[in-house]
Design a protein around this motif. Structure first.
Motif, PDB file in Angstrom:
ATOM      1  N   ASN A  20       0.835  -1.202   0.000  1.00 44.37           N
ATOM      2  CA  ASN A  20       0.000   0.000   0.000  1.00 44.37           C
ATOM      3  C   ASN A  20       0.871   1.254   0.000  1.00 44.37           C
ATOM      4  O   ASN A  20       0.578   2.239  -0.696  1.00 44.37           O
ATOM      5  N   ASP A  59      -3.948   4.760   7.833  1.00 45.81           N
ATOM      6  CA  ASP A  59      -4.601   3.454   7.864  1.00 45.81           C
ATOM      7  C   ASP A  59      -5.280   3.282   9.215  1.00 45.81           C
ATOM      8  O   ASP A  59      -4.686   3.555  10.262  1.00 45.81           O
ATOM      9  N   LYS A 111     -10.800   0.999   1.054  1.00 46.69           N
ATOM     10  CA  LYS A 111      -9.856   0.142   0.343  1.00 46.69           C
ATOM     11  C   LYS A 111     -10.640  -0.960  -0.359  1.00 46.69           C
ATOM     12  O   LYS A 111     -11.658  -1.427   0.170  1.00 46.69           O
ATOM     13  N   PRO A 112     -10.178  -1.430  -1.520  1.00 45.14           N
ATOM     14  CA  PRO A 112      -8.986  -0.954  -2.237  1.00 45.14           C
ATOM     15  C   PRO A 112      -9.198   0.466  -2.771  1.00 45.14           C
ATOM     16  O   PRO A 112     -10.308   0.834  -3.160  1.00 45.14           O
ATOM     17  N   ILE A 113      -8.132   1.250  -2.753  1.00 42.38           N
ATOM     18  CA  ILE A 113      -8.248   2.644  -3.128  1.00 42.38           C
ATOM     19  C   ILE A 113      -8.438   2.810  -4.627  1.00 42.38           C
ATOM     20  O   ILE A 113      -7.996   1.972  -5.420  1.00 42.38           O
TER      21      ILE A 113
END
Length: 304
Positions: A20, A59, A111-113
């Motif tokens: 990430n 995060d 997420k996922p971005i």
């Protein structure tokens, strides 16, 4: 600490997953940002204090100190409180989204971005943050020591000058001294503009209400007390009568109309009538502004 690239916005990415970090670092670097990285909450706090970024991508789920606790600690420190924090998480449950906002986050990126969405969101929050920072910097550059306070006494933001003057007076949770909070609550209930004298370890301060913000916060002016000008100086400067000058002198000293009436041997109604004439001659509407003009005769810095 001076930034090596002052024209580039700095973004701190906090994530314990190397893949990430790699994806986001590449994306932001290509978009023109200066990128800093941290793999846990403790390193993020250290980095934010050493080189405060313009924005943090955080995060939510990390081992040890999670993103929510990291954000709360960032918001407890005046140096890092203004930095917008965008949470990144795969947790889509409402409770986790709410937890991120309650911790002080300004946005939530799932997420996922999606790269295009991330860049747009970052640009939008940086733009808003920059406007706020510029406004506060302009206030400080004008020499104004201003602090915004929540109804519970928590300091929401303050200019660097106000922070310098209040250093050591705020409690561990960033709230004003109890006596100052009591004065503010009393002033709000009574709709009064009477200043408050705050004695710190190094100086005596005058705290005045400016106005109420759009969301209920109170804006306060912090001034250094250097003494009031003599009534004769007030008469000459503002073309006041002797009695009007006496009233303004005691207003500048922080006295109420009843106090002034007792000191000068007149009724509170007469003191109020004199004060109305003072307001008219000074072209002001509140005793706080009148006191500030009077104190400016001693030194222009008193209103700074």
């Amino acid at each position: 600490m001076l930034r090596p690239h002052p024209l580039r916005d700095v973004v701190l990415i906090v994530d314990d997953a190397p893949e990430n970090l790699s994806i986001l670092h590449s994306l932001l670097d290509k978009s023109g940002y200066m990128v800093l990285v941290a793999t846990d909450g403790a390193r993020a706090l250290d980095c934010a204090h050493r080189l405060p970024p313009d924005l943090i991508l955080l995060d939510a789920v990390m081992p040890g100190m999670d993103g929510f606790e990291t954000c709360r600690r960032l918001k407890e420190d005046f140096r890092t409180r203004p930095i917008p924090v965008l949470f990144m998480t795969g947790l889509a449950e409402t409770e986790h989204v709410l937890q991120g906002f309650q911790a002080g986050g300004v946005d939530y990126i799932p997420k996922p971005i999606r790269p295009a969405e991330v860049i747009v969101r970052i640009a939008s929050h940086l733009r808003n943050s920059r406007l706020i920072v510029q406004t506060r910097a302009a206030i400080d550059a004008a020499g104004q020591a201003v602090v915004a306070v929540a109804p519970n006494g928590e300091v929401l933001w303050l200019t660097p000058l106000a922070q310098s003057r209040l250093r050591g007076s705020l409690d561990v949770e960033g709230r004003l001294p109890a006596a100052l909070c009591d004065w503010l609550h009393g002033a709000l209930r009574a709709s009064e503009d009477r200043p408050f004298e705050l004695l710190t370890a190094s100086e005596e301060l005058i705290v005045s209400r400016l106005r109420r913000g759009a969301h209920g916060e109170e804006l306060l002016m912090i001034q250094c007390k250097v003494g009031s000008p003599e009534p004769a100086a007030l008469m000459q400067a503002f073309r006041l009568t002797p009695r009007e000058a006496d009233v303004l002198y005691w207003v500048a000293a922080g006295k109420t109309n009843r106090d002034i009436a007792d000191i000068l041997g007149m009724s509170p109604r007469t003191a109020n009538k004199h004060l109305e004439h003072v307001f008219e001659k000074l072209g002001v509407e509140t005793r706080t502004t009148a006191a500030r003009m009077a104190l400016n005769l001693v030194t222009p810095h008193i209103a700074q």
